[in-house]
Scaffold this motif. Structure first.
Motif, PDB file in Angstrom:
ATOM      1  N   ILE A   1       0.842  -1.204   0.000  1.00  0.00           N
ATOM      2  CA  ILE A   1       0.000   0.000   0.000  1.00  0.00           C
ATOM      3  C   ILE A   1       0.872   1.246   0.000  1.00  0.00           C
ATOM      4  O   ILE A   1       0.674   2.187  -0.781  1.00  0.00           O
ATOM      5  CB  ILE A   1      -0.942  -0.002   1.217  1.00  0.00           C
ATOM      6  N   LEU A   2       1.871   1.276   0.875  1.00  0.00           N
ATOM      7  CA  LEU A   2       2.716   2.465   1.012  1.00  0.00           C
ATOM      8  C   LEU A   2       3.590   2.700  -0.212  1.00  0.00           C
ATOM      9  O   LEU A   2       3.819   3.849  -0.611  1.00  0.00           O
ATOM     10  CB  LEU A   2       3.573   2.350   2.272  1.00  0.00           C
ATOM     11  N   GLU A   3       4.098   1.627  -0.835  1.00  0.00           N
ATOM     12  CA  GLU A   3       4.942   1.784  -2.028  1.00  0.00           C
ATOM     13  C   GLU A   3       4.165   2.343  -3.210  1.00  0.00           C
ATOM     14  O   GLU A   3       4.738   2.977  -4.088  1.00  0.00           O
ATOM     15  CB  GLU A   3       5.559   0.439  -2.417  1.00  0.00           C
ATOM     16  N   ARG A   4       2.880   2.123  -3.245  1.00  0.00           N
ATOM     17  CA  ARG A   4       2.054   2.631  -4.339  1.00  0.00           C
ATOM     18  C   ARG A   4       1.479   4.016  -4.028  1.00  0.00           C
ATOM     19  O   ARG A   4       0.566   4.478  -4.695  1.00  0.00           O
ATOM     20  CB  ARG A   4       0.940   1.640  -4.625  1.00  0.00           C
ATOM     21  N   GLY A   5       1.973   4.659  -2.998  1.00  0.00           N
ATOM     22  CA  GLY A   5       1.545   6.023  -2.663  1.00  0.00           C
ATOM     23  C   GLY A   5       0.278   6.077  -1.834  1.00  0.00           C
ATOM     24  O   GLY A   5      -0.345   7.125  -1.727  1.00  0.00           O
ATOM     25  N   GLY A   6      -0.107   4.968  -1.226  1.00  0.00           N
ATOM     26  CA  GLY A   6      -1.318   4.940  -0.419  1.00  0.00           C
ATOM     27  C   GLY A   6      -1.056   5.335   1.017  1.00  0.00           C
ATOM     28  O   GLY A   6       0.085   5.490   1.455  1.00  0.00           O
ATOM     29  N   VAL A   7      -2.138   5.498   1.751  1.00  0.00           N
ATOM     30  CA  VAL A   7      -2.082   5.836   3.167  1.00  0.00           C
ATOM     31  C   VAL A   7      -2.833   4.744   3.915  1.00  0.00           C
ATOM     32  O   VAL A   7      -4.017   4.530   3.684  1.00  0.00           O
ATOM     33  CB  VAL A   7      -2.734   7.206   3.445  1.00  0.00           C
ATOM     34  N   LEU A   8      -2.135   4.059   4.802  1.00  0.00           N
ATOM     35  CA  LEU A   8      -2.728   2.987   5.589  1.00  0.00           C
ATOM     36  C   LEU A   8      -3.406   3.605   6.811  1.00  0.00           C
ATOM     37  O   LEU A   8      -2.764   4.282   7.605  1.00  0.00           O
ATOM     38  CB  LEU A   8      -1.647   1.987   6.007  1.00  0.00           C
ATOM     39  N   ARG A   9      -4.705   3.391   6.957  1.00  0.00           N
ATOM     40  CA  ARG A   9      -5.462   3.967   8.076  1.00  0.00           C
ATOM     41  C   ARG A   9      -5.523   3.004   9.267  1.00  0.00           C
ATOM     42  O   ARG A   9      -5.066   3.343  10.347  1.00  0.00           O
ATOM     43  CB  ARG A   9      -6.879   4.328   7.642  1.00  0.00           C
ATOM     44  N   THR A  10      -6.106   1.821   9.088  1.00  0.00           N
ATOM     45  CA  THR A  10      -6.227   0.867  10.193  1.00  0.00           C
ATOM     46  C   THR A  10      -6.126  -0.562   9.683  1.00  0.00           C
ATOM     47  O   THR A  10      -6.459  -0.838   8.527  1.00  0.00           O
ATOM     48  CB  THR A  10      -7.580   0.994  10.931  1.00  0.00           C
ATOM     49  N   ILE A  11      -5.669  -1.445  10.560  1.00  0.00           N
ATOM     50  CA  ILE A  11      -5.718  -2.888  10.330  1.00  0.00           C
ATOM     51  C   ILE A  11      -6.418  -3.475  11.547  1.00  0.00           C
ATOM     52  O   ILE A  11      -5.953  -3.326  12.671  1.00  0.00           O
ATOM     53  CB  ILE A  11      -4.317  -3.507  10.170  1.00  0.00           C
ATOM     54  N   GLU A  12      -7.538  -4.125  11.310  1.00  0.00           N
ATOM     55  CA  GLU A  12      -8.335  -4.694  12.401  1.00  0.00           C
ATOM     56  C   GLU A  12      -8.323  -6.211  12.290  1.00  0.00           C
ATOM     57  O   GLU A  12      -8.692  -6.766  11.253  1.00  0.00           O
ATOM     58  CB  GLU A  12      -9.763  -4.165  12.304  1.00  0.00           C
ATOM     59  N   ASN A  13      -7.896  -6.879  13.336  1.00  0.00           N
ATOM     60  CA  ASN A  13      -7.846  -8.334  13.361  1.00  0.00           C
ATOM     61  C   ASN A  13      -9.165  -8.862  13.911  1.00  0.00           C
ATOM     62  O   ASN A  13      -9.534  -8.571  15.042  1.00  0.00           O
ATOM     63  CB  ASN A  13      -6.678  -8.800  14.235  1.00  0.00           C
ATOM     64  N   LEU A  14      -9.891  -9.647  13.110  1.00  0.00           N
ATOM     65  CA  LEU A  14     -11.155 -10.229  13.547  1.00  0.00           C
ATOM     66  C   LEU A  14     -10.980 -11.643  14.084  1.00  0.00           C
ATOM     67  O   LEU A  14     -11.941 -12.268  14.514  1.00  0.00           O
ATOM     68  CB  LEU A  14     -12.161 -10.217  12.400  1.00  0.00           C
ATOM     69  N   GLY A  15      -9.754 -12.155  14.022  1.00  0.00           N
ATOM     70  CA  GLY A  15      -9.459 -13.451  14.608  1.00  0.00           C
ATOM     71  C   GLY A  15      -9.522 -14.613  13.627  1.00  0.00           C
ATOM     72  O   GLY A  15      -9.822 -14.454  12.447  1.00  0.00           O
ATOM     73  N   GLN A  16      -9.233 -15.773  14.169  1.00  0.00           N
ATOM     74  CA  GLN A  16      -9.237 -17.005  13.371  1.00  0.00           C
ATOM     75  C   GLN A  16     -10.619 -17.645  13.457  1.00  0.00           C
ATOM     76  O   GLN A  16     -11.159 -17.830  14.547  1.00  0.00           O
ATOM     77  CB  GLN A  16      -8.181 -17.966  13.898  1.00  0.00           C
ATOM     78  N   LYS A  17     -11.192 -17.955  12.281  1.00  0.00           N
ATOM     79  CA  LYS A  17     -12.540 -18.532  12.240  1.00  0.00           C
ATOM     80  C   LYS A  17     -12.586 -19.631  11.187  1.00  0.00           C
ATOM     81  O   LYS A  17     -11.754 -19.690  10.277  1.00  0.00           O
ATOM     82  CB  LYS A  17     -13.573 -17.462  11.872  1.00  0.00           C
ATOM     83  N   GLU A  18     -13.587 -20.450  11.309  1.00  0.00           N
ATOM     84  CA  GLU A  18     -13.836 -21.462  10.296  1.00  0.00           C
ATOM     85  C   GLU A  18     -14.450 -20.772   9.078  1.00  0.00           C
ATOM     86  O   GLU A  18     -15.313 -19.899   9.213  1.00  0.00           O
ATOM     87  CB  GLU A  18     -14.793 -22.518  10.846  1.00  0.00           C
ATOM     88  N   LEU A  19     -14.017 -21.143   7.898  1.00  0.00           N
ATOM     89  CA  LEU A  19     -14.537 -20.543   6.676  1.00  0.00           C
ATOM     90  C   LEU A  19     -15.977 -21.021   6.439  1.00  0.00           C
ATOM     91  O   LEU A  19     -16.333 -22.133   6.824  1.00  0.00           O
ATOM     92  CB  LEU A  19     -13.653 -20.925   5.484  1.00  0.00           C
TER      93      LEU A  19
END
Length: 153
Positions: A29-47
């Protein structure tokens, strides 16, 4: 720059491998000139169903929501690179809609926007009261003139 939301499902990995995969994604994201706002982990779940990616079957995954801003012309390339990466099972990219609001809802408008009905009522009452004042002044003058005529006769 438009805002995007990335719903990301990664394969089940140990914590150091997961950190490397997310670092690689955020660096993209950053190399392409983007701005990273948030990363939210929702955890491990069964698909919800068995998924197949890169000739492997998956029944569990780690879910993440990533918010970022990026120019439209490079988003497709970024999304394609996520599809090619072996760590990510399903990257779903959504463009976030911009919330549009009237600018005068929070306070007064000073740039020619129509004012509310309360203002119009006040304005009409003000004009009406000015007319009443003017009529009252005329009536008082006429009354005083009549009194002066009565005294003079």
């Amino acid at each position: 720059m438009p805002s995007y939301e990335l719903a990301l499902i990664t394969k089940v990995m140990e914590r150091p491998e997961m950190i490397k995969a997310l670092t690689k994604m955020s660096r993209g994201i950053l190399e392409r000139g983007g701005v990273l706002r948030t990363i939210e982990n929702l955890g491990q779940k069964e698909l919800p169903f068995k998924m197949r990616k890169h000739r492997e079957n998956y029944t569990e995954g780690n879910y993440f929501i990533v918010h970022f801003d990026m120019a439209h012309r490079v988003v497709q390339k970024f999304h394609a690179s996520l599809h090619r990466d072996r760590d990510f099972i399903r990257p779903n990219l959504l463009r976030k809609e911009v919330e549009r609001r009237r600018p005068c809802l929070d306070g007064p408008c000073y740039f020619g926007d129509l004012r509310g009905p309360e203002y119009e009522k006040m304005k009409k009452v003000g004009v009406f009261s000015k007319r009443l004042d003017h009529i009252n002044v005329i009536l008082k003058v006429k009354h005083l003139e009549e009194q002066n005529r009565a005294k003079n006769q």
